[in-house]
Write a protein that holds these residues in place. Sequence first.
Motif, short mmCIF file in Angstrom:
data_model
loop_
_atom_site.label_atom_id
_atom_site.label_comp_id
_atom_site.label_asym_id
_atom_site.label_seq_id
_atom_site.Cartn_x
_atom_site.Cartn_y
_atom_site.Cartn_z
N ASP A 1 22.97 27.47 -14.34
CA ASP A 1 22.90 28.81 -14.91
C ASP A 1 22.89 29.85 -13.80
OD1 ASP A 1 22.45 31.15 -16.24
OD2 ASP A 1 20.64 30.48 -17.28
N GLU A 2 24.02 30.51 -13.60
CA GLU A 2 24.12 31.55 -12.57
C GLU A 2 23.71 32.92 -13.09
OE1 GLU A 2 24.70 31.22 -9.33
OE2 GLU A 2 24.92 29.05 -9.50
N ASN A 3 23.32 33.03 -14.37
CA ASN A 3 22.88 34.31 -14.92
C ASN A 3 21.50 34.70 -14.42
OD1 ASN A 3 25.19 34.73 -16.36
ND2 ASN A 3 24.34 34.13 -18.33
N LYS B 1 25.58 43.91 -14.80
CA LYS B 1 24.71 43.82 -13.62
C LYS B 1 25.46 43.18 -12.46
CE LYS B 1 20.23 43.87 -15.84
NZ LYS B 1 18.93 43.24 -16.04
N GLU B 2 26.21 42.13 -12.74
CA GLU B 2 26.99 41.46 -11.69
C GLU B 2 28.04 42.41 -11.12
OE1 GLU B 2 30.39 39.63 -9.94
OE2 GLU B 2 30.45 40.37 -11.99
N LYS B 3 28.72 43.13 -12.00
CA LYS B 3 29.76 44.07 -11.57
C LYS B 3 29.17 45.16 -10.68
CE LYS B 3 32.87 45.37 -14.54
NZ LYS B 3 34.13 44.85 -14.11
N VAL C 1 36.19 31.21 -23.88
CA VAL C 1 35.15 30.24 -23.60
C VAL C 1 33.85 31.00 -23.36
CG1 VAL C 1 34.38 28.44 -22.00
CG2 VAL C 1 36.81 28.69 -22.52
N SER C 2 32.79 30.60 -24.04
CA SER C 2 31.48 31.23 -23.85
C SER C 2 30.73 30.54 -22.72
CB SER C 2 30.66 31.14 -25.15
OG SER C 2 29.31 31.45 -24.89
N TYR C 3 30.42 31.30 -21.68
CA TYR C 3 29.67 30.76 -20.54
C TYR C 3 28.31 30.24 -21.00
CZ TYR C 3 27.26 30.70 -16.03
OH TYR C 3 26.56 30.32 -14.91
N GLU C 4 27.59 31.05 -21.79
CA GLU C 4 26.28 30.64 -22.27
C GLU C 4 26.38 29.45 -23.21
OE1 GLU C 4 27.22 33.87 -22.02
OE2 GLU C 4 25.85 34.50 -20.45
N GLY C 5 27.42 29.42 -24.06
CA GLY C 5 27.64 28.28 -24.95
C GLY C 5 27.88 27.01 -24.16
N LEU C 6 28.64 27.11 -23.09
CA LEU C 6 28.91 25.95 -22.24
C LEU C 6 27.62 25.44 -21.61
CD1 LEU C 6 31.01 24.07 -20.94
CD2 LEU C 6 31.32 25.79 -19.16
N ARG D 1 31.00 36.23 -20.91
CA ARG D 1 29.59 36.16 -20.52
C ARG D 1 28.80 37.24 -21.24
NH1 ARG D 1 28.99 36.34 -14.25
NH2 ARG D 1 26.84 35.88 -14.76
N ASP D 2 27.48 37.08 -21.21
CA ASP D 2 26.59 38.08 -21.75
C ASP D 2 26.96 39.45 -21.16
OD1 ASP D 2 23.91 39.69 -21.05
OD2 ASP D 2 23.60 38.60 -22.93
N GLN D 3 27.09 40.46 -22.02
CA GLN D 3 27.58 41.77 -21.59
C GLN D 3 26.66 42.43 -20.55
OE1 GLN D 3 28.10 44.45 -24.91
NE2 GLN D 3 29.84 45.42 -23.94
N SER D 4 25.34 42.34 -20.74
CA SER D 4 24.43 42.98 -19.78
C SER D 4 24.46 42.25 -18.43
CB SER D 4 23.01 43.05 -20.33
OG SER D 4 22.52 41.76 -20.63
N ILE D 5 24.57 40.94 -18.45
CA ILE D 5 24.67 40.16 -17.21
C ILE D 5 25.97 40.51 -16.49
CG2 ILE D 5 24.93 37.84 -16.24
CD1 ILE D 5 22.08 38.35 -17.17
#
Length: 173
Positions: free
Chosen positions: A139-141, A58-60, A107-112, A51-55
Amino acid sequence: DSTSWTCGATCGSGTHDGLALYPKRFFVNVTSHIEWYLSRGVDITVLYTMRDQSITMKEKLKDDCPILGVAEKEDAMALSIMKEAYEKYGKHGSQLKNGDKERVIAVSYEGLLEFKEVYLFDLYHQLGINSTYAPAFIDENAKYVTDPMMKAALKNTSLRHRKKAEPLHFLPW
């Protein structure tokens, strides 16, 4: 207190009957995990959802570890473990011989979210899954984005990604 050292699984017998004594958060050594299964003749494939590193951070910080320094060290450790397995068992892994299939797939979450079925069906093909099933792509981001303008743009994009859930469809082999 055993509740701080259990993942909630039940097993075992003796002093801690019914509790799996693991910390609530821990890392699995992916490389040794793959090797353990392969040594027993199990056809294993590990999927990493990237997933996107900044997202991700933030989630963590919101859901897992609110201490920035600790969260960063935890992330570095996780990435180190994942990279080791990918370098050994990914597409061009050092442990793969001619004709071996890759054992680690990123697997890329954003690509999916962007490519939807095209990406998903390619992944099915890599895994040997013969299906036409496609889930709802949500999109859960968006919930981790704080900029108001970006949030509004993501909300509009997220609505386009929504799809009514469908039943499973399997193709005959």
